[in-house]
Design a protein around this motif. Structure first.
Motif, PDB file in Angstrom:
ATOM      1  N   GLY A 164      35.495  53.294  38.442  1.00  0.00           N
ATOM      2  CA  GLY A 164      34.707  52.336  39.456  1.00  0.00           C
ATOM      3  C   GLY A 164      35.745  51.239  39.736  1.00  0.00           C
ATOM      4  O   GLY A 164      36.611  51.277  39.888  1.00  0.00           O
ATOM      5  N   ARG A 165      34.940  50.261  40.518  1.00  0.00           N
ATOM      6  CA  ARG A 165      35.678  49.062  40.920  1.00  0.00           C
ATOM      7  C   ARG A 165      35.338  47.864  40.110  1.00  0.00           C
ATOM      8  O   ARG A 165      34.244  47.552  40.030  1.00  0.00           O
ATOM      9  CB  ARG A 165      35.474  48.845  42.371  1.00  0.00           C
ATOM     10  CG  ARG A 165      35.934  50.156  43.152  1.00  0.00           C
ATOM     11  CD  ARG A 165      35.488  49.833  44.834  1.00  0.00           C
ATOM     12  NE  ARG A 165      35.968  51.108  45.173  1.00  0.00           N
ATOM     13  CZ  ARG A 165      37.020  51.314  46.093  1.00  0.00           C
ATOM     14  NH1 ARG A 165      37.855  50.207  46.339  1.00  0.00           N
ATOM     15  NH2 ARG A 165      37.348  52.207  46.834  1.00  0.00           N
ATOM     16  N   ALA A 166      36.130  47.051  39.630  1.00  0.00           N
ATOM     17  CA  ALA A 166      35.962  45.795  38.944  1.00  0.00           C
ATOM     18  C   ALA A 166      35.849  44.718  39.787  1.00  0.00           C
ATOM     19  O   ALA A 166      36.709  44.684  40.758  1.00  0.00           O
ATOM     20  CB  ALA A 166      37.324  45.800  37.764  1.00  0.00           C
ATOM     21  N   ARG A 167      35.006  43.926  39.339  1.00  0.00           N
ATOM     22  CA  ARG A 167      34.627  42.587  40.176  1.00  0.00           C
ATOM     23  C   ARG A 167      34.582  41.650  39.300  1.00  0.00           C
ATOM     24  O   ARG A 167      33.868  41.296  38.295  1.00  0.00           O
ATOM     25  CB  ARG A 167      33.491  42.770  41.223  1.00  0.00           C
ATOM     26  CG  ARG A 167      33.184  41.564  41.985  1.00  0.00           C
ATOM     27  CD  ARG A 167      32.037  41.809  42.897  1.00  0.00           C
ATOM     28  NE  ARG A 167      30.655  42.161  42.199  1.00  0.00           N
ATOM     29  CZ  ARG A 167      29.962  40.963  42.078  1.00  0.00           C
ATOM     30  NH1 ARG A 167      29.929  39.972  42.639  1.00  0.00           N
ATOM     31  NH2 ARG A 167      28.708  41.406  41.366  1.00  0.00           N
ATOM     32  N   ILE A 168      35.445  40.324  39.314  1.00  0.00           N
ATOM     33  CA  ILE A 168      35.350  39.283  38.687  1.00  0.00           C
ATOM     34  C   ILE A 168      33.960  38.405  39.275  1.00  0.00           C
ATOM     35  O   ILE A 168      34.134  37.883  40.401  1.00  0.00           O
ATOM     36  CB  ILE A 168      36.606  38.341  38.830  1.00  0.00           C
ATOM     37  CG1 ILE A 168      37.688  39.313  38.118  1.00  0.00           C
ATOM     38  CG2 ILE A 168      36.575  37.301  38.062  1.00  0.00           C
ATOM     39  CD1 ILE A 168      39.155  38.673  38.160  1.00  0.00           C
ATOM     40  N   LEU A 169      32.919  38.095  38.386  1.00  0.00           N
ATOM     41  CA  LEU A 169      31.893  37.317  38.881  1.00  0.00           C
ATOM     42  C   LEU A 169      32.179  35.820  39.177  1.00  0.00           C
ATOM     43  O   LEU A 169      32.743  35.308  38.313  1.00  0.00           O
ATOM     44  CB  LEU A 169      30.635  37.366  37.948  1.00  0.00           C
ATOM     45  CG  LEU A 169      30.506  38.925  37.734  1.00  0.00           C
ATOM     46  CD1 LEU A 169      28.819  39.146  36.891  1.00  0.00           C
ATOM     47  CD2 LEU A 169      30.189  39.433  38.865  1.00  0.00           C
TER      48      LEU A 169
END
Length: 160
Positions: A98-103
């Motif tokens: 998947g694709r990681a996203r920093i919140l």
């Protein structure tokens, strides 16, 4: 885009995959690290709504790698029983891509931290809510939006 598994009989159902992700408490995050060396790091996580959530420091190798390339994989081992007399291992594992996203949004971070806290400290709500408020600005929360999930088990487990 994602490879099909060759050994079709050993494929785990999506229900079993999600069961494993919910039951287990640690996995290994793999990213594209410094100088294109793979970087794999064990961490605690929670699974919720087709996402893997974890928290970490705001700086470091993991965050640098995610900032360079959001594409990651995450592996969870459910079973790993060595059977010496059969020269094999009875295993079950799951891999998520998947694709990681920093919140960045505080509400998103808070909700994700609550998901993590409910998994690891379900009987301490008052305490974990205070901890979240005390650390919210100093913690990094990462969400992996899963694009592909696969799970596999040893043929011996399929046949049993």
């Amino acid at each position: 885009m994602f490879r099909e598994m060759r050994r079709k009989k050993q494929i785990l159902s999506i229900e079993k995959i999600i069961e494993i992700l919910n039951r287990r408490t640690s996995g290994v995050l793999a990213t594209s690290g410094d100088d294109n060396y793979p970087y794999a790091v064990p961490l605690s996580y929670a699974y919720c709504n087709n996402k893997i959530i974890f928290h970490c420091a705001k700086t470091g190798h993991k965050i640098d790698a995610i900032n360079r390339n959001e594409r990651v994989s995450f592996c969870v081992i459910d079973k790993d029983t060595i059977v010496p007399e059969e020269y094999t291992t009875y295993f079950k594992s799951v891999i998520a891509f998947g694709r990681a996203r920093i919140l960045k949004d505080e509400n998103e971070k808070r909700k994700s931290l609550e998901i993590l806290a409910r998994k690891y400290s379900p009987n301490y709500r008052e305490g974990y809510l205070k901890e979240i408020e005390d650390t919210l600005l100093n913690v990094c929360v990462v969400e992996i939006e899963i694009e592909h999930l696969s799970g596999k088990e040893a043929i011996e487990l399929v046949n049993s």
